[in-house]
Design a protein around this motif. Structure first.
Motif, PDB file in Angstrom:
ATOM      1  N   ILE A  21       0.828  -1.209   0.000  1.00 16.38           N
ATOM      2  CA  ILE A  21       0.000   0.000   0.000  1.00 16.38           C
ATOM      3  C   ILE A  21       0.861   1.256   0.000  1.00 16.38           C
ATOM      4  O   ILE A  21       0.611   2.200  -0.758  1.00 16.38           O
ATOM      5  CB  ILE A  21      -0.957  -0.010   1.207  1.00 16.38           C
ATOM      6  CG1 ILE A  21      -1.999  -1.115   1.023  1.00 16.38           C
ATOM      7  CG2 ILE A  21      -1.639   1.344   1.377  1.00 16.38           C
ATOM      8  CD1 ILE A  21      -2.776  -1.453   2.272  1.00 16.38           C
ATOM      9  N   SER A  22       1.900   1.287   0.833  1.00 16.67           N
ATOM     10  CA  SER A  22       2.752   2.476   0.891  1.00 16.67           C
ATOM     11  C   SER A  22       3.481   2.698  -0.426  1.00 16.67           C
ATOM     12  O   SER A  22       3.663   3.845  -0.860  1.00 16.67           O
ATOM     13  CB  SER A  22       3.749   2.368   2.049  1.00 16.67           C
ATOM     14  OG  SER A  22       4.614   1.255   1.891  1.00 16.67           O
ATOM     15  N   LEU A  23       3.878   1.613  -1.101  1.00 17.90           N
ATOM     16  CA  LEU A  23       4.518   1.756  -2.406  1.00 17.90           C
ATOM     17  C   LEU A  23       3.515   2.266  -3.443  1.00 17.90           C
ATOM     18  O   LEU A  23       3.854   3.101  -4.295  1.00 17.90           O
ATOM     19  CB  LEU A  23       5.110   0.420  -2.850  1.00 17.90           C
ATOM     20  CG  LEU A  23       5.962   0.447  -4.129  1.00 17.90           C
ATOM     21  CD1 LEU A  23       7.094   1.465  -4.028  1.00 17.90           C
ATOM     22  CD2 LEU A  23       6.514  -0.945  -4.429  1.00 17.90           C
ATOM     23  N   GLY A  24       2.278   1.782  -3.364  1.00 17.16           N
ATOM     24  CA  GLY A  24       1.242   2.288  -4.257  1.00 17.16           C
ATOM     25  C   GLY A  24       0.982   3.767  -4.043  1.00 17.16           C
ATOM     26  O   GLY A  24       0.860   4.539  -5.006  1.00 17.16           O
ATOM     27  N   MET A  86       1.407   1.852  10.398  1.00 16.49           N
ATOM     28  CA  MET A  86       2.502   1.310   9.574  1.00 16.49           C
ATOM     29  C   MET A  86       2.543   1.972   8.198  1.00 16.49           C
ATOM     30  O   MET A  86       3.618   2.308   7.692  1.00 16.49           O
ATOM     31  CB  MET A  86       2.340  -0.208   9.444  1.00 16.49           C
ATOM     32  CG  MET A  86       2.622  -0.954  10.739  1.00 16.49           C
ATOM     33  SD  MET A  86       2.061  -2.681  10.713  1.00 16.49           S
ATOM     34  CE  MET A  86       3.214  -3.389   9.542  1.00 16.49           C
ATOM     35  N   VAL A  87       1.379   2.176   7.579  1.00 16.94           N
ATOM     36  CA  VAL A  87       1.346   2.856   6.279  1.00 16.94           C
ATOM     37  C   VAL A  87       1.803   4.301   6.425  1.00 16.94           C
ATOM     38  O   VAL A  87       2.571   4.809   5.595  1.00 16.94           O
ATOM     39  CB  VAL A  87      -0.072   2.786   5.662  1.00 16.94           C
ATOM     40  CG1 VAL A  87      -0.192   3.736   4.463  1.00 16.94           C
ATOM     41  CG2 VAL A  87      -0.393   1.366   5.235  1.00 16.94           C
ATOM     42  N   ALA A  88       1.341   4.970   7.471  1.00 17.61           N
ATOM     43  CA  ALA A  88       1.734   6.367   7.693  1.00 17.61           C
ATOM     44  C   ALA A  88       3.246   6.490   7.847  1.00 17.61           C
ATOM     45  O   ALA A  88       3.881   7.364   7.242  1.00 17.61           O
ATOM     46  CB  ALA A  88       1.018   6.923   8.930  1.00 17.61           C
ATOM     47  N   LEU A  89       3.843   5.615   8.652  1.00 18.14           N
ATOM     48  CA  LEU A  89       5.297   5.669   8.860  1.00 18.14           C
ATOM     49  C   LEU A  89       6.058   5.315   7.591  1.00 18.14           C
ATOM     50  O   LEU A  89       7.051   5.970   7.246  1.00 18.14           O
ATOM     51  CB  LEU A  89       5.696   4.721   9.996  1.00 18.14           C
ATOM     52  CG  LEU A  89       5.274   5.140  11.403  1.00 18.14           C
ATOM     53  CD1 LEU A  89       5.592   4.038  12.408  1.00 18.14           C
ATOM     54  CD2 LEU A  89       5.968   6.442  11.801  1.00 18.14           C
ATOM     55  N   ALA A  90       5.581   4.290   6.874  1.00 17.75           N
ATOM     56  CA  ALA A  90       6.265   3.864   5.656  1.00 17.75           C
ATOM     57  C   ALA A  90       6.264   4.970   4.602  1.00 17.75           C
ATOM     58  O   ALA A  90       7.277   5.225   3.952  1.00 17.75           O
ATOM     59  CB  ALA A  90       5.621   2.595   5.102  1.00 17.75           C
ATOM     60  N   THR A  91       5.128   5.638   4.436  1.00 12.83           N
ATOM     61  CA  THR A  91       5.053   6.694   3.426  1.00 12.83           C
ATOM     62  C   THR A  91       5.879   7.917   3.817  1.00 12.83           C
ATOM     63  O   THR A  91       6.348   8.642   2.945  1.00 12.83           O
ATOM     64  CB  THR A  91       3.595   7.122   3.175  1.00 12.83           C
ATOM     65  OG1 THR A  91       2.979   7.481   4.421  1.00 12.83           O
ATOM     66  CG2 THR A  91       2.806   5.990   2.535  1.00 12.83           C
ATOM     67  N   GLU A  92       6.040   8.136   5.111  1.00 11.13           N
ATOM     68  CA  GLU A  92       6.844   9.268   5.561  1.00 11.13           C
ATOM     69  C   GLU A  92       8.315   9.123   5.170  1.00 11.13           C
ATOM     70  O   GLU A  92       9.002  10.106   4.900  1.00 11.13           O
ATOM     71  CB  GLU A  92       6.739   9.418   7.090  1.00 11.13           C
ATOM     72  CG  GLU A  92       5.408   9.942   7.575  1.00 11.13           C
ATOM     73  CD  GLU A  92       5.207  11.409   7.251  1.00 11.13           C
ATOM     74  OE1 GLU A  92       6.039  12.242   7.646  1.00 11.13           O
ATOM     75  OE2 GLU A  92       4.204  11.709   6.584  1.00 11.13           O
ATOM     76  N   PHE A  93       8.798   7.873   5.150  1.00 17.17           N
ATOM     77  CA  PHE A  93      10.232   7.653   4.961  1.00 17.17           C
ATOM     78  C   PHE A  93      10.576   6.929   3.666  1.00 17.17           C
ATOM     79  O   PHE A  93      11.753   6.698   3.393  1.00 17.17           O
ATOM     80  CB  PHE A  93      10.790   6.862   6.151  1.00 17.17           C
ATOM     81  CG  PHE A  93      10.631   7.567   7.470  1.00 17.17           C
ATOM     82  CD1 PHE A  93      11.438   8.648   7.783  1.00 17.17           C
ATOM     83  CD2 PHE A  93       9.665   7.170   8.381  1.00 17.17           C
ATOM     84  CE1 PHE A  93      11.298   9.314   8.989  1.00 17.17           C
ATOM     85  CE2 PHE A  93       9.517   7.838   9.585  1.00 17.17           C
ATOM     86  CZ  PHE A  93      10.338   8.915   9.899  1.00 17.17           C
ATOM     87  N   LEU A  94       9.589   6.586   2.861  1.00 15.69           N
ATOM     88  CA  LEU A  94       9.856   5.795   1.662  1.00 15.69           C
ATOM     89  C   LEU A  94      10.714   6.535   0.646  1.00 15.69           C
ATOM     90  O   LEU A  94      11.508   5.925  -0.071  1.00 15.69           O
ATOM     91  CB  LEU A  94       8.536   5.353   1.010  1.00 15.69           C
ATOM     92  CG  LEU A  94       8.621   4.211  -0.009  1.00 15.69           C
ATOM     93  CD1 LEU A  94       9.276   2.980   0.599  1.00 15.69           C
ATOM     94  CD2 LEU A  94       7.227   3.864  -0.528  1.00 15.69           C
ATOM     95  N   ASP A  95      10.570   7.856   0.601  1.00  9.23           N
ATOM     96  CA  ASP A  95      11.373   8.613  -0.373  1.00  9.23           C
ATOM     97  C   ASP A  95      12.862   8.604  -0.039  1.00  9.23           C
ATOM     98  O   ASP A  95      13.687   8.985  -0.874  1.00  9.23           O
ATOM     99  CB  ASP A  95      10.867  10.046  -0.501  1.00  9.23           C
ATOM    100  CG  ASP A  95      10.915  10.817   0.815  1.00  9.23           C
ATOM    101  OD1 ASP A  95      11.209  10.199   1.863  1.00  9.23           O
ATOM    102  OD2 ASP A  95      10.653  12.028   0.785  1.00  9.23           O
ATOM    103  N   MET A 115      -1.499  -2.035  -6.544  1.00  9.06           N
ATOM    104  CA  MET A 115      -0.745  -2.345  -5.326  1.00  9.06           C
ATOM    105  C   MET A 115      -1.582  -2.060  -4.080  1.00  9.06           C
ATOM    106  O   MET A 115      -1.609  -2.859  -3.132  1.00  9.06           O
ATOM    107  CB  MET A 115       0.544  -1.523  -5.282  1.00  9.06           C
ATOM    108  CG  MET A 115       1.603  -1.993  -6.243  1.00  9.06           C
ATOM    109  SD  MET A 115       3.083  -0.953  -6.130  1.00  9.06           S
ATOM    110  CE  MET A 115       4.101  -1.713  -7.386  1.00  9.06           C
ATOM    111  N   ILE A 116      -2.264  -0.929  -4.091  1.00  6.13           N
ATOM    112  CA  ILE A 116      -3.116  -0.593  -2.949  1.00  6.13           C
ATOM    113  C   ILE A 116      -4.245  -1.614  -2.828  1.00  6.13           C
ATOM    114  O   ILE A 116      -4.562  -2.089  -1.727  1.00  6.13           O
ATOM    115  CB  ILE A 116      -3.676   0.833  -3.094  1.00  6.13           C
ATOM    116  CG1 ILE A 116      -2.550   1.856  -2.972  1.00  6.13           C
ATOM    117  CG2 ILE A 116      -4.747   1.107  -2.031  1.00  6.13           C
ATOM    118  CD1 ILE A 116      -2.955   3.276  -3.313  1.00  6.13           C
ATOM    119  N   GLY A 117      -4.858  -1.972  -3.961  1.00  4.31           N
ATOM    120  CA  GLY A 117      -5.934  -2.954  -3.939  1.00  4.31           C
ATOM    121  C   GLY A 117      -5.485  -4.306  -3.420  1.00  4.31           C
ATOM    122  O   GLY A 117      -6.179  -4.936  -2.606  1.00  4.31           O
TER     123      GLY A 117
END
Length: 198
Positions: A21-24, A86-95, A115-117
């Motif tokens: 989901i975070s990658l999507g 987990m999604v919030a943290l992953a998206t914060e640092f994925l870049d 990916m999200i689906g």
């Protein structure tokens, strides 16, 4: 034989789902696209306010926890809350882990949506969700037998179209492709009564 998942299976599923989901979300955000549900609202408000996606995503999901706790139970609510964090943290640092020089917007919309689906499907299978409209969609499916994917597709497309005055028509069009991809994956693979039981 019991079909109840073990704690290890639930944790593994949640890590896999939130990674997808975070990658999507990363792909959608990179291409400047929007989405449906609380994810879409968070992406839209990020454009308008400059507040990060992760912070907005957690804040927007808070009002839905009462419905989750009352209608879906404490275990579902706890796993959903953990998935949101987990999604919030992953998206914060994925870049910091991934950088892109260029990417096709249609590809980002379609693949980001899929990916999200797929991530949502995994969460649903393990009796969790990503909060927000996911909770409402699962409740409607459980209570009334209406497909969670079809119900959420209507809500998501409504949110994307509501962004008409914020983004260009092209970005809006590609965002709809992403929203349809998310919910098509759910509608085709998540039938009423298949995974959610009373």
């Amino acid at each position: 034989m019991s079909n109840k998942h073990t704690t290890f299976e639930d944790v593994q599923a949640m890590v896999t789902a939130t990674a997808l989901i975070s990658l999507g979300v990363f792909l959608l955000n990179y291409a400047g696209l929007l989405a449906g549900g609380t994810t879409g609202l968070a992406l839209l408000l990020q454009k308008l306010t400059g507040v990060t996606f992760g912070v907005l995503f957690v804040a927007l999901n808070l009002p839905f926890f009462y419905l989750a706790l009352k209608q879906m139970g404490p275990r579902f609510t706890l796993k959903t809350f953990a998935s949101i964090i987990m999604v919030a943290l992953a998206t914060e640092f994925l870049d910091r882990a991934i950088t892109l020089e260029s990417a096709n917007e249609v590809y980002c919309g379609a693949m980001g949506g899929l990916m999200i689906g797929c991530g949502l499907l995994i969460l649903f299978r393990h009796k969790a969700s990503l909060g927000g409209f996911n909770i409402l969609a699962l409740y409607v499916q459980k209570r009334y037998g209406i497909s969670a994917g079809k119900f959420q597709m209507g809500l998501d497309c409504g949110i994307v179209f509501a962004s008409f005055f914020v983004v260009t028509p092209w970005i809006l069009f590609v965002s709809v492709i992403g929203a349809v991809a998310v919910n098509l994956a759910i509608a085709v693979n998540h039938k009423p009564g298949r995974y959610v039981t009373s």
